[in-house]
Write a protein that holds these residues in place. Structure first.
Motif, PDB file in Angstrom:
ATOM      1  N   GLY A 197       0.796  -1.223   0.000  1.00  0.00           N
ATOM      2  CA  GLY A 197       0.000   0.000   0.000  1.00  0.00           C
ATOM      3  C   GLY A 197       0.828   1.273   0.000  1.00  0.00           C
ATOM      4  O   GLY A 197       0.300   2.362   0.195  1.00  0.00           O
ATOM      5  N   THR A 198       2.121   1.143  -0.229  1.00  0.00           N
ATOM      6  CA  THR A 198       3.009   2.306  -0.270  1.00  0.00           C
ATOM      7  C   THR A 198       2.874   2.995  -1.616  1.00  0.00           C
ATOM      8  O   THR A 198       2.928   2.367  -2.666  1.00  0.00           O
ATOM      9  N   ILE A 199       2.715   4.305  -1.577  1.00  0.00           N
ATOM     10  CA  ILE A 199       2.641   5.114  -2.784  1.00  0.00           C
ATOM     11  C   ILE A 199       4.065   5.384  -3.254  1.00  0.00           C
ATOM     12  O   ILE A 199       4.918   5.806  -2.462  1.00  0.00           O
ATOM     13  N   ILE A 200       4.338   5.150  -4.531  1.00  0.00           N
ATOM     14  CA  ILE A 200       5.670   5.381  -5.081  1.00  0.00           C
ATOM     15  C   ILE A 200       5.567   6.459  -6.164  1.00  0.00           C
ATOM     16  O   ILE A 200       4.916   6.262  -7.184  1.00  0.00           O
ATOM     17  N   LEU A 201       6.198   7.592  -5.900  1.00  0.00           N
ATOM     18  CA  LEU A 201       6.201   8.695  -6.849  1.00  0.00           C
ATOM     19  C   LEU A 201       7.539   8.729  -7.580  1.00  0.00           C
ATOM     20  O   LEU A 201       8.593   8.605  -6.950  1.00  0.00           O
ATOM     21  N   LYS A 202       7.472   8.850  -8.898  1.00  0.00           N
ATOM     22  CA  LYS A 202       8.679   8.973  -9.711  1.00  0.00           C
ATOM     23  C   LYS A 202       8.541  10.208 -10.577  1.00  0.00           C
ATOM     24  O   LYS A 202       7.442  10.633 -10.893  1.00  0.00           O
ATOM     25  N   MET A 203       9.667  10.775 -10.951  1.00  0.00           N
ATOM     26  CA  MET A 203       9.662  11.963 -11.786  1.00  0.00           C
ATOM     27  C   MET A 203       9.155  11.607 -13.181  1.00  0.00           C
ATOM     28  O   MET A 203       9.339  10.487 -13.661  1.00  0.00           O
ATOM     29  N   ASN A 204       8.536  12.573 -13.802  1.00  0.00           N
ATOM     30  CA  ASN A 204       7.990  12.404 -15.132  1.00  0.00           C
ATOM     31  C   ASN A 204       9.092  11.995 -16.113  1.00  0.00           C
ATOM     32  O   ASN A 204      10.205  12.522 -16.061  1.00  0.00           O
ATOM     33  N   LYS A 205       8.774  11.088 -17.015  1.00  0.00           N
ATOM     34  CA  LYS A 205       9.738  10.599 -17.997  1.00  0.00           C
ATOM     35  C   LYS A 205      10.187  11.691 -18.968  1.00  0.00           C
ATOM     36  O   LYS A 205      11.231  11.568 -19.610  1.00  0.00           O
ATOM     37  N   ALA A 206       9.426  12.765 -19.083  1.00  0.00           N
ATOM     38  CA  ALA A 206       9.819  13.870 -19.962  1.00  0.00           C
ATOM     39  C   ALA A 206      11.162  14.457 -19.528  1.00  0.00           C
ATOM     40  O   ALA A 206      11.935  14.923 -20.372  1.00  0.00           O
ATOM     41  N   TYR A 207      11.449  14.424 -18.238  1.00  0.00           N
ATOM     42  CA  TYR A 207      12.737  14.917 -17.763  1.00  0.00           C
ATOM     43  C   TYR A 207      13.878  14.092 -18.347  1.00  0.00           C
ATOM     44  O   TYR A 207      14.894  14.632 -18.767  1.00  0.00           O
ATOM     45  N   ALA A 208      13.720  12.775 -18.371  1.00  0.00           N
ATOM     46  CA  ALA A 208      14.755  11.910 -18.945  1.00  0.00           C
ATOM     47  C   ALA A 208      14.888  12.149 -20.445  1.00  0.00           C
ATOM     48  O   ALA A 208      16.004  12.199 -20.974  1.00  0.00           O
ATOM     49  N   ILE A 209      13.773  12.322 -21.134  1.00  0.00           N
ATOM     50  CA  ILE A 209      13.812  12.555 -22.575  1.00  0.00           C
ATOM     51  C   ILE A 209      14.562  13.850 -22.880  1.00  0.00           C
ATOM     52  O   ILE A 209      15.422  13.886 -23.764  1.00  0.00           O
ATOM     53  N   ILE A 210      14.247  14.904 -22.137  1.00  0.00           N
ATOM     54  CA  ILE A 210      14.949  16.178 -22.326  1.00  0.00           C
ATOM     55  C   ILE A 210      16.436  16.005 -22.035  1.00  0.00           C
ATOM     56  O   ILE A 210      17.294  16.521 -22.753  1.00  0.00           O
ATOM     57  N   GLY A 211      16.764  15.242 -21.000  1.00  0.00           N
ATOM     58  CA  GLY A 211      18.163  14.974 -20.674  1.00  0.00           C
ATOM     59  C   GLY A 211      18.875  14.209 -21.769  1.00  0.00           C
ATOM     60  O   GLY A 211      20.013  14.543 -22.139  1.00  0.00           O
ATOM     61  N   TYR A 212      18.230  13.188 -22.317  1.00  0.00           N
ATOM     62  CA  TYR A 212      18.840  12.417 -23.406  1.00  0.00           C
ATOM     63  C   TYR A 212      19.033  13.284 -24.647  1.00  0.00           C
ATOM     64  O   TYR A 212      20.035  13.154 -25.356  1.00  0.00           O
ATOM     65  N   ILE A 213      18.100  14.177 -24.928  1.00  0.00           N
ATOM     66  CA  ILE A 213      18.250  15.098 -26.063  1.00  0.00           C
ATOM     67  C   ILE A 213      19.470  15.990 -25.834  1.00  0.00           C
ATOM     68  O   ILE A 213      20.265  16.216 -26.755  1.00  0.00           O
ATOM     69  N   GLY A 214      19.642  16.483 -24.623  1.00  0.00           N
ATOM     70  CA  GLY A 214      20.807  17.302 -24.300  1.00  0.00           C
ATOM     71  C   GLY A 214      22.109  16.535 -24.452  1.00  0.00           C
ATOM     72  O   GLY A 214      23.099  17.067 -24.965  1.00  0.00           O
ATOM     73  N   ILE A 215      22.121  15.267 -24.022  1.00  0.00           N
ATOM     74  CA  ILE A 215      23.325  14.439 -24.164  1.00  0.00           C
ATOM     75  C   ILE A 215      23.622  14.193 -25.641  1.00  0.00           C
ATOM     76  O   ILE A 215      24.775  14.255 -26.081  1.00  0.00           O
TER      77      ILE A 215
END
Length: 183
Positions: A34-52
């Motif tokens: 019953g633990t809620i798990i919050l993760k950052m939006n995948k758009a952040y990773a996509i923007i990061g990969y574009i920058g790389i």
């Protein structure tokens, strides 16, 4: 021409912010305990990969002999460091950082895997930064910041409302609602 580029940037940023806020309202992952798990939006990773990728392109172009002087070399090195310095943290935050919350506590798991744990009943102060879009949960010893773009953020807010004394979190809740209604 400068006016058009400014308008385009404003429109792109506005659309991205609207998307990030809308996706944060999705339901978070809830595990078998019953633990809620919050993760950052995948758009952040996509923007990061574009920058790389952009950094790699700059490096490839520079290695093809386009760098003619020391000044050009310093500019290329500066651009590579700038884009890597901005892009790598975005990917790491999106891939490694998560927040787990249940009826007793909230746990922040950082980029390195280090954990910060706060018991709900130990919270002494709750704040929200409109400029950073971060909720701050503060005890005598620990501070956990939760960005508004985490998927499931509203679910965490509802849990917080039920676990933290209302007088401690009412200003933060008002600020969150104000920002949410802006987009």
């Amino acid at each position: 021409m400068n006016y058009i580029s400014t308008v385009i940037i404003v429109v792109v940023v506005s659309v991205l912010m609207k998307y990030l806020l809308a996706s944060s309202k999705k339901q978070p992952i809830i595990n078998e305990e019953g633990t809620i798990i919050l993760k950052m939006n995948k758009a952040y990773a996509i923007i990061g990969y574009i920058g790389i990728a952009f950094t790699a392109i700059i490096g490839i172009i520079a290695s093809l002999g386009t760098v003619k002087s020391n000044q050009d070399l310093f500019i290329v090195i500066g651009l590579v460091l700038l884009f890597l310095g901005l892009s790598v943290p975005l990917v790491l935050v999106a891939k490694r950082v998560k927040i787990e919350a249940n009826e007793e506590k909230i746990t922040y798991i950082g980029i390195t895997g280090k954990q910060k744990v706060i018991m709900w009943n130990d919270i002494k102060k709750v704040g929200f930064s409109k400029s950073m879009l971060e909720l701050a949960l503060i005890t005598d010893k620990t501070k956990i910041k939760v960005h508004m773009h985490y998927i499931g953020f509203p679910t965490l807010i509802e849990l917080m409302k039920s676990k933290v004394e209302y007088s401690l979190c009412k200003d933060a809740i008002y600020s969150i609602e104000t920002v949410s209604n802006r987009f």
